[in-house]
Design a protein around this motif. Structure first.
Motif, PDB file in Angstrom:
ATOM      1  N   SER A   1     -42.084  44.829 -12.290  1.00 20.53           N
ATOM      2  CA  SER A   1     -41.438  43.341 -11.759  1.00 20.53           C
ATOM      3  C   SER A   1     -42.604  42.862 -11.149  1.00 20.53           C
TER       4      SER A   1
ATOM      5  N   ALA B   1     -29.306  56.596 -20.232  1.00 16.37           N
ATOM      6  CA  ALA B   1     -29.250  56.537 -18.505  1.00 16.37           C
ATOM      7  C   ALA B   1     -28.331  57.244 -17.954  1.00 16.37           C
ATOM      8  N   ARG B   2     -27.972  57.190 -16.898  1.00 19.77           N
ATOM      9  CA  ARG B   2     -26.765  58.089 -16.354  1.00 19.77           C
ATOM     10  C   ARG B   2     -25.322  57.772 -17.010  1.00 19.77           C
TER      11      ARG B   2
ATOM     12  N   VAL C   1     -33.152  60.094 -14.363  1.00 20.17           N
ATOM     13  CA  VAL C   1     -34.719  60.081 -14.251  1.00 20.17           C
ATOM     14  C   VAL C   1     -35.307  61.000 -12.858  1.00 20.17           C
TER      15      VAL C   1
ATOM     16  N   ALA D   1     -35.458  52.194 -16.663  1.00 16.19           N
ATOM     17  CA  ALA D   1     -34.387  52.420 -15.491  1.00 16.19           C
ATOM     18  C   ALA D   1     -34.812  52.053 -13.882  1.00 16.19           C
TER      19      ALA D   1
ATOM     20  N   ARG E   1     -27.174  48.848 -20.146  1.00 15.45           N
ATOM     21  CA  ARG E   1     -26.774  47.441 -19.843  1.00 15.45           C
ATOM     22  C   ARG E   1     -28.258  46.897 -19.782  1.00 15.45           C
ATOM     23  N   GLY E   2     -27.861  45.317 -19.103  1.00 16.93           N
ATOM     24  CA  GLY E   2     -28.956  44.601 -18.823  1.00 16.93           C
ATOM     25  C   GLY E   2     -30.521  44.502 -19.688  1.00 16.93           C
TER      26      GLY E   2
ATOM     27  N   GLY F   1     -32.427  46.586 -20.279  1.00 12.54           N
ATOM     28  CA  GLY F   1     -32.551  47.867 -21.185  1.00 12.54           C
ATOM     29  C   GLY F   1     -31.659  47.999 -22.605  1.00 12.54           C
TER      30      GLY F   1
ATOM     31  N   PRO G   1     -41.491  40.916 -14.832  1.00 11.14           N
ATOM     32  CA  PRO G   1     -40.636  39.868 -14.749  1.00 11.14           C
ATOM     33  C   PRO G   1     -40.184  39.486 -13.385  1.00 11.14           C
TER      34      PRO G   1
ATOM     35  N   LEU H   1     -29.090  60.575 -19.154  1.00 11.35           N
ATOM     36  CA  LEU H   1     -30.522  60.928 -18.292  1.00 11.35           C
ATOM     37  C   LEU H   1     -30.459  60.355 -16.973  1.00 11.35           C
TER      38      LEU H   1
ATOM     39  N   MET I   1     -28.259  43.749 -12.436  1.00 16.13           N
ATOM     40  CA  MET I   1     -28.782  43.779 -11.136  1.00 16.13           C
ATOM     41  C   MET I   1     -29.101  42.406 -10.480  1.00 16.13           C
TER      42      MET I   1
HETATM   43  N1  LIG Z   1     -33.035  41.795 -13.059  1.00 16.94           N
HETATM   44  C1  LIG Z   1     -34.298  41.369 -12.645  1.00 16.94           C
HETATM   45  O1  LIG Z   1     -34.316  40.139 -12.068  1.00 16.94           O
HETATM   46  C2  LIG Z   1     -35.312  42.190 -13.030  1.00 16.94           C
HETATM   47  C3  LIG Z   1     -36.708  41.404 -12.495  1.00 16.94           C
HETATM   48  C4  LIG Z   1     -37.684  42.357 -12.649  1.00 16.94           C
HETATM   49  C5  LIG Z   1     -37.710  43.439 -13.036  1.00 16.94           C
HETATM   50  N2  LIG Z   1     -36.635  44.238 -13.229  1.00 16.94           N
HETATM   51  C6  LIG Z   1     -36.685  45.619 -13.656  1.00 16.94           C
HETATM   52  O2  LIG Z   1     -36.113  45.778 -14.814  1.00 16.94           O
HETATM   53  C7  LIG Z   1     -35.390  46.954 -15.213  1.00 16.94           C
HETATM   54  C8  LIG Z   1     -33.819  46.865 -15.579  1.00 16.94           C
HETATM   55  O3  LIG Z   1     -33.277  45.940 -14.648  1.00 16.94           O
HETATM   56  P1  LIG Z   1     -31.838  45.280 -15.013  1.00 16.94           P
HETATM   57  O4  LIG Z   1     -31.718  44.156 -14.512  1.00 16.94           O
HETATM   58  O5  LIG Z   1     -31.511  45.586 -16.193  1.00 16.94           O
HETATM   59  O6  LIG Z   1     -31.108  46.643 -13.969  1.00 16.94           O
HETATM   60  P2  LIG Z   1     -29.430  46.992 -14.340  1.00 16.94           P
HETATM   61  O7  LIG Z   1     -28.818  45.720 -14.920  1.00 16.94           O
HETATM   62  O8  LIG Z   1     -28.968  47.273 -13.053  1.00 16.94           O
HETATM   63  O9  LIG Z   1     -29.732  48.164 -15.297  1.00 16.94           O
HETATM   64  C9  LIG Z   1     -30.459  49.422 -14.708  1.00 16.94           C
HETATM   65  C10 LIG Z   1     -30.237  50.245 -15.691  1.00 16.94           C
HETATM   66  O10 LIG Z   1     -30.987  51.395 -15.109  1.00 16.94           O
HETATM   67  C11 LIG Z   1     -30.120  52.579 -15.370  1.00 16.94           C
HETATM   68  N3  LIG Z   1     -30.491  53.755 -14.229  1.00 16.94           N
HETATM   69  C12 LIG Z   1     -30.413  53.288 -12.973  1.00 16.94           C
HETATM   70  N4  LIG Z   1     -30.845  54.319 -12.282  1.00 16.94           N
HETATM   71  C13 LIG Z   1     -31.034  55.333 -13.039  1.00 16.94           C
HETATM   72  C14 LIG Z   1     -31.344  56.762 -13.227  1.00 16.94           C
HETATM   73  N5  LIG Z   1     -31.576  57.482 -11.860  1.00 16.94           N
HETATM   74  N6  LIG Z   1     -31.720  57.541 -14.371  1.00 16.94           N
HETATM   75  C15 LIG Z   1     -31.281  56.712 -15.562  1.00 16.94           C
HETATM   76  N7  LIG Z   1     -31.113  55.803 -15.589  1.00 16.94           N
HETATM   77  C16 LIG Z   1     -30.934  55.011 -14.416  1.00 16.94           C
HETATM   78  C17 LIG Z   1     -28.649  51.903 -15.030  1.00 16.94           C
HETATM   79  O11 LIG Z   1     -27.800  52.838 -15.893  1.00 16.94           O
HETATM   80  P3  LIG Z   1     -26.899  54.142 -15.010  1.00 16.94           P
HETATM   81  O12 LIG Z   1     -26.606  53.233 -13.637  1.00 16.94           O
HETATM   82  O13 LIG Z   1     -25.943  54.445 -15.752  1.00 16.94           O
HETATM   83  O14 LIG Z   1     -27.915  55.058 -14.861  1.00 16.94           O
HETATM   84  C18 LIG Z   1     -29.123  50.638 -16.036  1.00 16.94           C
HETATM   85  O15 LIG Z   1     -28.752  51.147 -17.279  1.00 16.94           O
HETATM   86  C19 LIG Z   1     -35.507  47.614 -13.590  1.00 16.94           C
HETATM   87  O16 LIG Z   1     -36.578  48.566 -13.451  1.00 16.94           O
HETATM   88  C20 LIG Z   1     -35.839  46.550 -12.776  1.00 16.94           C
HETATM   89  O17 LIG Z   1     -36.242  46.739 -11.719  1.00 16.94           O
HETATM   90  C21 LIG Z   1     -35.400  43.567 -13.157  1.00 16.94           C
END
Ligand SMILES: NC(=O)c1ccc[n+]([C@@H]2O[C@H](COP(=O)([O-])OP(=O)(O)OC[C@H]3O[C@@H](n4cnc5c(N)ncnc54)[C@H](OP(=O)(O)O)[C@@H]3O)[C@@H](O)[C@H]2O)c1
Length: 272
Positions: free
Chosen positions: A147, A35-36, A62, A92, A14-15, A17, A190, A60, A197
């Motif tokens: 981030s 992902a999980r 991680v 992730a 999702r998101g 990724g 970002p 997966l 998230m």
């Molecule tokens: N959203 C923001 O504002 C923002 C800003 C800067 C940076 N980021 C970074 O960008 C990345 C993606 O964020 P997002 O906003 O797309 O978050 P998200 O929508 O919550 O998606 C997170 C993804 O990571 C996976 N994940 C979480 N724990 C995991 C694990 N133990 N093993 C494998 N996969 C795992 C989740 O899938 P499952 O739960 O199915 O494992 C999901 O696919 C993150 O690293 C986040 O810190 C986000």
């Protein structure tokens, strides 16, 4: 079209990724979406295949070294036909909020440990697993999604911020060691992105304050230097730039400010 190498995107269900997996697949890379939640990864992989690309869903976690090997590497199946994984996107991540003095010991879960296990050690372990094959091939691309929280502090997010600073510090050093190896490592940092998230952050703020979801979203957008939330597609575009280019040891700080395509006003690039 030049054959792009087998690519692994973590957190691709999702998101951000999912957007990265779709962008790299559209460019021609065969992509493992991991992902999980296998179900979520299968949906993303199916969408890529329906669009004419190659994609393989994989379970997966991680945080689990055995799962990285047994669950992912040993279960690659048809994806092996594309050769070794030479592009790795460590995306992730988890983000929870709490006052910095509250570890959550009462609940039995240390929030600092929990964030470090996914956001830092998870990415580090993936690199340890896949970088040796890249070094042997003398070509490879590693993109770590950190981030703005890896560059500055945010209140009530000390565990997240600490884990992302750890990822940034590790990556800065690793990129220097990788110089001239044929393998590059770059960081994408970002500010707030429109994603599940951030939806979670909005929900938590709404629960704890008198703000509406709309006010909260506007508040978060206003925290971004560009004044708007960033799209996942814009993050994916920067990942494509690093994957397809030669740069090494660069931080891309995404600032917000419209745009699905990054430009000089919405992304700042500097040496890590
Ligand atoms: N959203 C923001 O504002 C923002 C800003 C800067 C940076 N980021 C970074 O960008 C990345 C993606 O964020 P997002 O906003 O797309 O978050 P998200 O929508 O919550 O998606 C997170 C993804 O990571 C996976 N994940 C979480 N724990 C995991 C694990 N133990 N093993 C494998 N996969 C795992 C989740 O899938 P499952 O739960 O199915 O494992 C999901 O696919 C993150 O690293 C986040 O810190 C986000």
């Amino acid at each position: 079209m030049t054959q792009l190498p087998l690519t692994l995107v973590t957190g691709a269900g999702r998101g951000i990724g999912a957007a990265i997996a779709m962008r790299l697949a559209r460019a021609g890379a065969p992509v493992i979406c991991a992902a999980r939640s296998l179900e979520a990864c299968t949906e993303v992989a199916d969408a890529i295949v329906a669009d004419g690309g190659h994609a393989y869903p994989a379970h997966l976690d991680v945080t689990d070294p055995d799962n990285i090997r047994a669950g992912l590497v040993d279960a690659l199946g048809d994806a092996r036909a594309h050769g070794p994984i030479l592009w790795l996107v460590n995306n992730a991540g988890i983000a929870e909020t709490a006052p910095f003095l509250r570890h959550g010991r009462a609940s039995g879960v240390d929030i600092y440990d929990k964030h470090m296990r996914v956001n830092f050690h998870g990415a580090r372990r993936m690199i340890e697993e896949f970088a040796p094959a890249m070094l042997e091939a003398k070509r490879g691309r590693i993109v770590n999604i950190a981030s703005s929280a890896g560059l500055q502090g945010y209140p009530y997010a000390a565990a997240y911020v600490a884990s992302k600073h750890a990822l940034v510090g590790y990556s800065r050093s690793a990129a220097r060691e990788l110089a001239k190896s044929g393998v590059t490592l770059n960081l994408v940092c970002p500010h707030y992105v429109e994603s599940p998230m951030t939806d979670g952050t909005v929900t938590r703020i709404v629960e704890k304050t008198a703000k509406t979801p709309e006010e909260t979203r506007a508040f978060l957008a206003a925290q971004n230097p560009g004044g708007t939330l960033i799209s996942p597609e814009e993050v994916a575009e920067v990942v494509w730039r690093f994957a397809s280019g030669q740069e090494n040891g660069v931080i891309a700080e995404l600032l917000g400010g419209k745009g699905r395509v990054p430009d000089a006003e919405t992304v700042r690039f500097y040496e890590a």
